[in-house]
Design an enzyme around this catalytic site. Structure first.
Site, PDB file in Angstrom:
ATOM      1  N   GLU A   1       7.419   5.316   6.736  1.00 28.44           N
ATOM      2  CA  GLU A   1       6.741   6.471   6.135  1.00 28.44           C
ATOM      3  C   GLU A   1       7.481   7.773   6.420  1.00 28.44           C
ATOM      4  OE1 GLU A   1       2.217   4.771   5.972  1.00 28.44           O
ATOM      5  OE2 GLU A   1       2.896   5.792   7.761  1.00 28.44           O
TER       6      GLU A   1
ATOM      7  N   ASN B   1       0.681  11.657   7.119  1.00 24.56           N
ATOM      8  CA  ASN B   1      -0.337  11.122   8.006  1.00 24.56           C
ATOM      9  C   ASN B   1      -1.345  12.137   8.485  1.00 24.56           C
ATOM     10  OD1 ASN B   1       0.189   8.191   8.393  1.00 24.56           O
ATOM     11  ND2 ASN B   1       2.238   9.007   8.762  1.00 24.56           N
TER      12      ASN B   1
ATOM     13  N   THR C   1       0.876  -1.180   0.000  1.00 20.55           N
ATOM     14  CA  THR C   1       0.000   0.000   0.000  1.00 20.55           C
ATOM     15  C   THR C   1       0.914   1.231   0.000  1.00 20.55           C
ATOM     16  OG1 THR C   1      -0.232  -0.186   2.404  1.00 20.55           O
ATOM     17  CG2 THR C   1      -2.025  -1.057   1.062  1.00 20.55           C
TER      18      THR C   1
ATOM     19  N   LYS D   1       5.137  -6.511   3.657  1.00 17.31           N
ATOM     20  CA  LYS D   1       4.724  -5.145   3.366  1.00 17.31           C
ATOM     21  C   LYS D   1       4.437  -4.458   4.697  1.00 17.31           C
ATOM     22  CE  LYS D   1       1.089  -3.472   3.149  1.00 17.31           C
ATOM     23  NZ  LYS D   1       0.272  -2.590   4.057  1.00 17.31           N
TER      24      LYS D   1
ATOM     25  N   THR E   1      -0.795  -1.970   6.876  1.00 21.20           N
ATOM     26  CA  THR E   1      -0.325  -2.638   8.067  1.00 21.20           C
ATOM     27  C   THR E   1       0.789  -3.576   7.671  1.00 21.20           C
ATOM     28  OG1 THR E   1      -2.074  -4.219   7.699  1.00 21.20           O
ATOM     29  CG2 THR E   1      -2.480  -2.540   9.352  1.00 21.20           C
TER      30      THR E   1
ATOM     31  N   THR F   1      -9.745  10.515   5.215  1.00 21.18           N
ATOM     32  CA  THR F   1     -10.554   9.296   5.072  1.00 21.18           C
ATOM     33  C   THR F   1     -11.585   9.486   3.987  1.00 21.18           C
ATOM     34  OG1 THR F   1     -11.903  10.151   6.849  1.00 21.18           O
ATOM     35  CG2 THR F   1     -10.274   8.498   7.403  1.00 21.18           C
TER      36      THR F   1
END
Lengths: 433, 433
Positions: B304, B428, B175, B207, B218, B433
């Site tokens: 990240e 982040n 992802t 991943k 995740t 969303t």
């Protein structure tokens, strides 16, 4: 819309007295500050709060960090001389800022003792009644001579029972705090016969906007009261308050080397001695908790780089301990903190953080609300449609409230944190030792 | 200079086989991927690894998160049908990315079971032998029809034992990872009589570059081997490896709702069955650990927003558990991570984080080195003068090594993390969303 009348909406009612953010000392204390030259900036760096009468029964909460600093070791030893180490008798608290006196070995401890001895002889009290706080850079030594000269200037001319004295002390505690922090309240204590009432005051000052910030700043607080309380009772009240307030505060997730909270009771209000587990102890405990809670919230709101205070309140947990753990996990999550910074009602991150708290939690019974809207209801298969624009707008505020109900029991708890911002990263990466 | 010959300098020697980052499947497995349409981006989102022969003894490590996702619950139940739930028999692992299928209640679990049933009937195996992984946004439903259509396209034409099949599967797991992650190694196992040697291969794909990232991504990994191993032995080896590798990896400090590692053993290499606690089990365990460690390090390096892999190695702890706890605390500290981002040899933050690990630690015996220079020596009163410019230069690298020796015992351990950057906060907080 049903979600707006849900009991999840709104804050948990807490039975605590109201506080004011005013610099008012309880009777029996004087305070003051000076600039002794620890900080390169030339800002005040030496604060002192002293007891004017008999030594005060005192309770303390110290960092659990294994690299605990010299002032922590010295204060514990001094409290142990007439108490247990986390409680004892004190005549004065001296705080130096700009140097943490941590990771400085035996030499650093000797420095701290020399400062305490100088203050003790100046005040004419046993050295075991001097408590110490230090905050600032780790691994540097305190300039003992400069601090001693500062003490000579400050005692007694620079000490006062007026608001200016306490304000000066609170200012001198600061390192990265954007403003000095104070909270005060008064409560009325009933005597043992339940009749003769007397008002007592609890006042606290605090500093620290990185929960751990070992190179620059840490969390310190000094609480004073003019209630008449023995060490044991005082210690129980402070522990109870700290459990619900400072131990529920997270700014960047660690515990510093210097964290210390002191609570000194002068007895100067003339109220009857507060007996353990008496109604008066409950009332005084609520006052202490109210002051501690307000200071903790001021610290979270002033978190390094932060723009938004995050309050997470949890109800319906199996017990209070679980509720506090879930609340703490939510406000400590980097992803939740970043989502708040982005004004993003990303409830999946709340669920993930809550599930990570090592508390009893059943996703089919839990419910989550953001800023007054229910966003997840496990009793109805999970996600609940909600007004995202309204949630975003509500999050664009100085404070955002997350509410979780776990649907398991009567446990309640809350925790305080702040958003994670680029500014936090800049402040903490651009700073060089 | 004495500091340059200190044993603190350099990495701990680990007795692990070398790994390669090549897409090579062990014998007995095929893999492949397709795009079924879960992701809006149109990137591959359905991966499959299947066993070509008898069902493979399989071990698993799952998230401890109380909000564990539907694929976790379904995989546990399926492994329990012929095992214990953390071990069992498997014929295939199916992974969907773009939707975590977490916090979706009974409906989400039914979706996951429907997908497993469709794959089981396509492969002609009992549904209890299908394991599931999902990763992506929390609180959204899997498009069961699209996934079923993807399975129909993929089985059997899209599955291959060639490198292209495994590479496609690793790509489809992704992802927010910037690249697909693979590690492989071979070791030679002695037979029970210590004579006839046979080579076996261990290969893993993984991943996840946010340790928790419940709205997007995740941590997932699938390990395969052609060694012949029973469930129990396999489970012990996987637990041992995960304890030292993935459980020592922190990117943003939480455990996700979907974290899962599977290890499947086909036995296709023709080597003798690996007996529990045998020399062959030790050798195979080292191969599994080597692969897991390399994948964990790839994940930390790709964290990240991160630019630098942080490795913290601890020696001299009272035991290995304490060493791992201290290492983990250091790489998890926001302040250490921000200091690395700023190329700041701020050892006070390392000390503070180490002291916060809840491990046995005596500041007067501990020593700390940054990128090969000793910066703190508690046996000599603490701070050690060091070349700050050289330390800064050494930290301006793809990887920085922190070494702590606690001076208490023989415990060793390591942990992996990454720097905290403005880019992490942006990624982040700007995601909505």
């Amino acid at each position: 819309v049903t979600t707006t009348i849900d009991p999840l909406v709104g804050a948990i009612p807490l039975d605590l007295p109201a506080v004011e953010r005013k610099f008012v000392l309880p009777g029996g204390f004087v305070a003051g500050a000076t600039t002794c030259g620890i900080k390169d900036s030339g800002r005040p760096d030496l604060a002192l709060i002293a007891v004017t009468g008999d030594p005060a029964p005192t309770a303390a909460v110290f960092t659990q960090n294994a690299f605990a600093a010299a002032p922590v070791a010295v204060s514990k030893a001094h409290l142990a001389s007439e108490g247990t180490g986390s409680q004892g008798l004190a005549s004065a608290v001296i705080s130096t800022s700009g140097c943490a006196n941590a990771a400085t070995g035996a030499a650093g401890e000797a420095d701290q003792i020399a400062i305490a001895e100088h203050l003790a002889s100046t005040l004419g009290v046993p050295v075991g009644r001097i408590l110490c706080l230090s905050t600032g850079i780790i691994g540097t030594r305190l300039p003992v001579d400069l601090v001693a000269a500062g003490i000579d200037r400050l005692v007694p001319a620079g000490l006062s029972s007026e608001p200016s004295g306490l304000e000066a002390a609170a200012e001198a505690l600061r390192t990265t705090d954007s403003h000095a922090k104070v909270a005060t309240t008064t409560v009325t204590l009933l005597d043992a016969d339940g009749l003769a009432a007397r008002s007592v005051r609890v006042t606290g000052i605090a500093k620290g906007v990185g929960m751990i910030h070992p190179s620059m700043a840490t969390m310190l607080a000094i609480l004073t009261t003019d209630a008449d309380v023995d060490q044991d009772t005082l210690h129980g009240l402070l522990q109870g308050a700290a459990t619900k307030t400072w131990n529920q505060l997270s700014i960047d997730g660690d515990t510093s080397t210097n964290d210390t909270v002191f609570l000194l009771a002068s007895g100067a209000a003339g109220a009857a001695r507060v007996a353990q587990r008496s109604p008066a102890a409950v009332t005084l405990g609520a006052a202490i908790e109210a002051v501690a809670r307000d200071l903790a919230r001021q610290q979270a709101a002033d978190g390094e780089g932060a723009a938004t205070l995050i309050t997470c309140q949890v109800t319906g947990a199996a017990d209070d301990r679980d509720a506090r753990a879930v609340a703490r996990s939510v406000v400590s999550s980097s992803l939740v903190k970043a989502a708040v910074h982005g004004r993003d009602p990303n409830w999946g991150r709340l669920a993930g953080a809550a599930g990570n708290a090592n508390a009893r939690l059943d996703p089919t019974r839990a419910r989550i609300a953001i800023a007054g809207q229910v966003v997840y209801d496990g009793t109805r298969d999970g996600p609940v449609p909600f007004d995202r624009d309204a949630a975003r707008a509500a999050m664009n505020a100085p404070e955002v409230l997350f509410r979780l109900d776990l649907g398991l029991g009567d446990g309640i708890g809350e925790a305080f944190g702040c958003d994670l911002t680029e500014e936090y990263v800049r402040e903490n990466s651009e700073y060089t030792t």
